[in-house]
Design an enzyme around this catalytic site. Sequence first.
Site: not given
Length: 199
Positions: A150, A108
Site C-alpha cells: 500500500e 515489485e
Amino acid sequence: MTEKSFEDLPGGDQHLREDRISGGDIYGGIFLQMKRDTVSLPDGQEAIREYLTHPGAVAIVAVLNDGRVLLERQYRYPIAKTCIEIPAGKLDPNEAPLFCAKRELEEETGYSAKKWSFIRRIHPVISYSTEFIDIYLAEGLVPGASKLDEEEFLDVFAAPLERLIEWVESGEITDVKTTISVYWLDRYRRGLVSPSPIE
C-alpha cells in the site's frame, strides 16, 4: 616506511576483537532496533558502540531474455532522492532469503524467474548496522502482474548493462547493492566470475 602485506599480518583476529560487556535497547521501531553496548577493547579499555539491528534483505539481478537488466526507480526518504536500484526487499520474520527474493521480484515487478543463482552476501553498512543483503541472479523471466504494498510507489523499467555502468560511473546510481551488482554482472559476462546455481 613500507606497509605490510596481508601475509605479514598477525594470525587470527583476537588482537582486534571487541567483546560486549553490557548493553540494551535505545529505540525500537517497526523493523529497526537501535542498541547501545559497552564493549571491552583489545587493550583492556572500554568503549560505547551504538548500532542498528536489521532483519536482513535480498536483492535481485533480474536479466531479461534480451540481456537487459530489470530496474526500479523509487523515492528514498532518508536521502530525499529518487534512486535507480535493482529489485530488493527485507526479510519477513523466519523467511528464507531465496523465498524472499522470489516474493519481492514478483511483488515489485510482476516477473517470476525460471532459474535462480546465488551471487554473494554483502554487508552494506558495517560501521553501525547488522544488515546483510543476499544478492541473487534471476534468469528466464516470465512477466506477470505486480502486487505493490500500500505504501510502495515505484517505476519498473529495463536497461542494458552498458547503460548501468555509465550511470554508476557518472554518479547517477549511488545505491551500494546496485553498484556491486552492476560490476559483478560485467565480470560475469566477461567470464571472470560465476554464481552458485540453486535451481
